[in-house]
Design an enzyme around this catalytic site. Structure first.
Site, PDB file in Angstrom:
ATOM      1  N   HIS A 131      59.020  -2.182  37.251  1.00 14.99           N
ATOM      2  CA  HIS A 131      58.986  -0.915  37.482  1.00 14.99           C
ATOM      3  C   HIS A 131      58.759  -1.105  39.182  1.00 14.99           C
ATOM      4  O   HIS A 131      59.738  -0.516  40.802  1.00 14.99           O
ATOM      5  CB  HIS A 131      58.193   0.164  37.312  1.00 14.99           C
ATOM      6  CG  HIS A 131      58.406   0.173  36.359  1.00 14.99           C
ATOM      7  ND1 HIS A 131      58.613   0.016  35.060  1.00 14.99           N
ATOM      8  CD2 HIS A 131      59.966   1.714  35.496  1.00 14.99           C
ATOM      9  CE1 HIS A 131      59.250   0.365  34.137  1.00 14.99           C
ATOM     10  NE2 HIS A 131      60.308   1.116  34.363  1.00 14.99           N
TER      11      HIS A 131
ATOM     12  N   CYS B 150      72.079   3.793  32.186  1.00 17.24           N
ATOM     13  CA  CYS B 150      70.891   4.090  33.496  1.00 17.24           C
ATOM     14  C   CYS B 150      69.881   3.195  34.396  1.00 17.24           C
ATOM     15  O   CYS B 150      68.791   3.271  34.566  1.00 17.24           O
ATOM     16  CB  CYS B 150      70.572   5.195  33.892  1.00 17.24           C
ATOM     17  SG  CYS B 150      69.230   5.331  32.352  1.00 17.24           S
TER      18      CYS B 150
HETATM   19  C1  PEP Z   1      65.294   1.476  31.301  1.00 15.71           C
HETATM   20  O1  PEP Z   1      64.681   1.006  30.330  1.00 15.71           O
HETATM   21  O2  PEP Z   1      65.959   0.798  31.666  1.00 15.71           O
HETATM   22  C2  PEP Z   1      65.355   2.260  32.072  1.00 15.71           C
HETATM   23  C3  PEP Z   1      66.352   3.109  33.018  1.00 15.71           C
HETATM   24  O3  PEP Z   1      63.589   2.982  32.059  1.00 15.71           O
HETATM   25  P1  PEP Z   1      62.786   2.382  32.983  1.00 15.71           P
HETATM   26  O4  PEP Z   1      63.072   0.718  33.544  1.00 15.71           O
HETATM   27  O5  PEP Z   1      62.176   3.433  34.088  1.00 15.71           O
HETATM   28  O6  PEP Z   1      61.485   1.304  32.234  1.00 15.71           O
HETATM   29 MG    MG Z   2      63.094   2.423  30.014  1.00  9.57          MG
END
Ligand code: PEP
Ligand code: MG
Length: 756
Positions: free
Chosen positions: A363, A675
């Site tokens: 993240h 996303c």
């Molecule tokens: C994902 O898992 O693709 C997502 C968009 O959420 P995060 O990266 O915050 O886990």
């Molecule tokens: Mg995710």
């Protein structure tokens, strides 16, 4: 054998540099195996030769001077084969080379084992005896085991030397290269600033202090603060202590006195070191000496010293923190990057990031990309604190780090920096044009946000909606849970910035690699554990206050969509909807006039891809979170740099799954989008478009590149590329087909995520 191995490793661990490490190794191995000779040869890549770096038994004047070519002698043979060579009659072996400088007698038995680190031979560890005999299996196993364990320590010590400017045999080093994994694209050239976790003595960099007198009095002040703490603690629990425990407290106070540790630290400060470095060096030296002693009592005292010194360090850091000065352009170097660290450095000064932990899918790397800051992650086994204050080049495209950069290297990378800037300018020109193919197929490009300020930047770059607002980011930057009112304000800023366009707010997604400092989750397997909706369901009070804040914030705007993370079971969806509806009714009762938001689910857990019918009865939309979906499909921890190469958005099975989701969502009439970070890769974006996705939500910095690629191809081309990709067997072939297509379309420059 185990005990001997443990104590050798521990002793080497405490050595201050490469040469002392090697001296310890030769001395201890020679003694353990009772051989005549024990030597270490290390590869000096600057001259491509194995240099005799330490020896017991060979003439000391040869150490550091004598070397063998990469394929020369028995040492070359061991290195070349990358396996042990065990001979009873070394001098008659065809590869044998006599080195007169070593005054080597006729040592007939020879056992050499390679020292291998990350598949590379760093050197060779050799033992020799006079009599003709094969070393027995026990001896061979000992040397192999030791060598495997020492490799990391030697690599680390070599790297320290190289960063300081010297190769193992003392040749001046330039363009020292280290490997990490790509974190955020781009190149940065700047001074490194190492930040480290608080109160950890083992990671303090060496820095000079500006004013010795002031530093000493600052140190004494902190030392005294710990003394006071300990005396107070002693008084508080006096009645519960036995006499010998009381004595222990006195011993601690003595250790901290001017005549003991304090004195040694002050001596180092007088030599010019800053207080934190002086304290860490004194503490670590004592600790490693005491840990070596075969006495349980003394070993425990080592823990006491570590604890006491960490307390002093805590005070030093607590007080020095306020005066932390960053250079005008800096590369943040750290063991484990956190959102809070990123937020701490003034935005205009931060030009690059280097982190030992994490990968491109962590993240914090995603945050770095959102901020447009080049990052190299997963730089494991690199003594990062040595970089502090030195000039560095980081290449976030390829995950490489360069220390002691030469003029030529700097010129080359400066060109790339200039090119980056020029490309950004060119992309700025299309920001208000639609994401439409040459044959008029239009899709929408939305943006993923987290920081409060992101929304304004995103709007300015032409985003048509927010596909994912990671609400946990503001939570990560606080020291406690934000109140409903504080949250309402944050959410209102996002909703207002994009009004009347849609803003998709994801409910709190903590766990995995996102730990709130005030709500620790410690688990063996965090990505399969208590994350996302699982935490929310167990804490409905946090969930309901969050969704209430979101809905309150949407009053008069009505552009809120609520999205649920990590859904794997329908009862999670039902419970979440029940809580949202409860919050909604409460707000209506409180007299607010708001529209019930659309509710959606993130497709991140593979199982949910089989439940589109069930989902369609409950919710309004889905959004595919490819970061987690791929992690779980391929069984690749997104945060682990060792397996980062296996995480591929172009792996054909991944494409099949994404294609299947689109087809199924279409069938059950659910709105669908992507996303995950995949949507921001120009090559991947055109495949997703061909699958039918009409909304792609991505990092702010990816918007321009994705739009430009879409505007330069036809939908028909994208469809044919998808058909071929679905037939492919591996990601490499898919990637090269895409590269070829985009090269022909004249936009290959935008794809550049790997440079030579
Ligand atoms: C994902 O898992 O693709 C997502 C968009 O959420 P995060 O990266 O915050 O886990
Ligand atoms: Mg995710």
């Amino acid at each position: 054998m185990l005990e001997t191995l443990r104590s050798i490793i521990q002793e080497v661990n405490g050595a201050k540099d490469l040469s002392s490490s090697l001296d310890i190794i030769t001395k201890r191995v020679q003694r353990a195996l009772d051989t005549k000779v024990c030597s270490v040869y290390l590869l000096d890549t600057n001259i491509d030769r194995y240099v005799l770096m330490a020896s017991i038994g060979l003439d000391q004047s040869a150490v550091g001077k004598v070397s063998l070519g990469a394929k020369e002698g028995l040492v070359g043979l061991v290195a070349n084969r990358a396996e042990p060579v065990n001979l009873d009659n070394a001098s008659s072996h065809p590869s044998y080379v006599y080195l007169p400088e070593t005054k080597e007698e006729q040592y007939e038995s020879f056992l050499g084992v390679p020292i291998i680190h990350h598949q590379e031979v760093l050197g060779v560890l050799v033992v020799q005896q006079i009599e003709k005999r094969i070393f027995d299996s026990e001896e061979e196993a000992f040397l192999i085991t030791l060598s495997a364990q020492l490799a990391g320590l030697i690599a680390n010590a070599e790297a320290r030397g190289a960063i300081t400017g010297f190769s193992p045999s003392g040749i001046k080093t330039i363009d020292v290269t280290f490997d990490g994994v790509p974190g955020a694209p781009g190149v940065a050239i700047a001074e490194a600033v190492t930040v480290f976790p608080p109160a950890d003595l083992s990671v303090i960099p060496n820095r000079q202090c500006k004013d010795i007198k002031a530093e000493i009095s600052f140190f004494n002040e902190c030392l005294n603060a710990v003394r006071v703490d300990i005396s107070e603690l002693k008084m508080k629990i006096k009645s519960q202590l036995r006499p010998e425990e009381r004595e222990l407290f006195d011993a601690y106070l003595h250790m901290l006195s001017d005549q003991a540790l304090g004195n040694e630290v002050v001596a180092k400060i007088k030599e010019g070191s800053w207080a934190q470095g002086a304290l860490a060096s004194v503490a670590m030296e004592h600790v490693s000496n005491m840990e070596l002693i075969d006495d349980d009592y003394l070993r425990e005292r080592a823990t006491d010293i570590k604890d006491l010194c960490s307390r002093v360090l805590f005070y030093l850091q607590d007080k020095q923190q306020e005066t932390m000065e960053y250079p005008d352009r800096c590369i943040l170097v750290c063991e484990e990057l956190s959102a809070a660290m990123l937020a701490e450095v003034p935005k205009e000064k931060l030009v690059g990031i280097l982190s030992a932990k994490g990968s491109g899918h962590s993240h914090v790397a995603i945050l770095a990309r959102a901020m447009g800051i080049p990052a190299v992650m997963g730089a494991i086994d690199i003594p990062l604190s040595e970089f502090d204050g030195k000039q560095l080049v980081i290449d976030g495209y390829n995950g490489k780090v360069y220390g002691n950069p030469s003029e030529e290297l700097l010129v080359r990378f400066q060109e790339i920096v200039n090119e980056q800037a020029q490309l950004s300018e060119e992309l700025e020109a299309i920001k208000d044009l639609p994401a439409e193919t040459l044959d008029n197929h239009k899709i929408e490009l939305w943006v993923n946000t987290g920081m409060v300020t992101d929304s304004a930047t995103a709007k300015a770059r032409g985003a048509e909606g927010i596909g994912l607002f990671r609400t946990e980011v503001p939570f990560l930057l606080k020291e406690r849970f934000p109140t409903e009112r504080e949250q309402t304000e944050i959410y209102r800023t996002q909703l207002a910035a994009f009004y009347p366009n849609p803003v998709t707010m994801r409910t709190l997604d903590i766990g995995g690699d996102k730990a709130l400092p005030y709500f620790k989750i410690t688990e063996e397997n965090p990505f399969l554990g208590w994350r996302g909706i699982r935490v929310s369901m167990d804490h409905p009070e946090i969930f309901i206050s969050q969704v209430r804040a979101m809905m309150k914030a949407s009053q008069g705007l009505d552009n809120l969509h609520i999205m649920l993370p990590m859904i794997s079971h329908m009862d999670q969806v039902d419970y979440a909807i029940h809580l949202i509806d409860r919050g909604y009714s409460e707000l209506l009762e409180e007299g607010l006039n708001i529209k019930r938001p659309d509710i959606g689910v993130m497709v991140e857990v593979p199982a949910i891809t089989y439940q589109m019918d069930a989902l369609s009865k409950r919710i309004n939309f889905i959004s595919v979170g490819t970061n987690d979906l791929i992690q779980y499909l391929l069984a690749v921890d997104r945060n682990n740099p060792r397996v980062a190469k296996l995480f591929s958005v172009f792996h054909p099975p991944v494409l099949h799954v994404l294609n299947g989701i689109a087809k199924n969502a279409e069938r059950v009439n659910l709105r669908y989008s992507v996303c995950g970070e995949m949507a921001g890769d120009p090559g991947a974006a055109i495949l997703l478009m061909a699958m039918g996705y009409k909304v792609l939500s991505m990092n702010i910095t990816a918007l321009g590149r994705v739009k430009s690629v879409i505007r330069n191809i036809t939908f028909e081309q994208a469809e044919s590329l998808l058909a071929k990709s679905l037939q492919a067997e591996d990601s490499k072939s898919v990637k090269s087909m895409i590269d070829m297509e985009l090269y022909n379309a004249g936009v290959e420059r935008l794809l550049r995520s790997a440079r030579s």
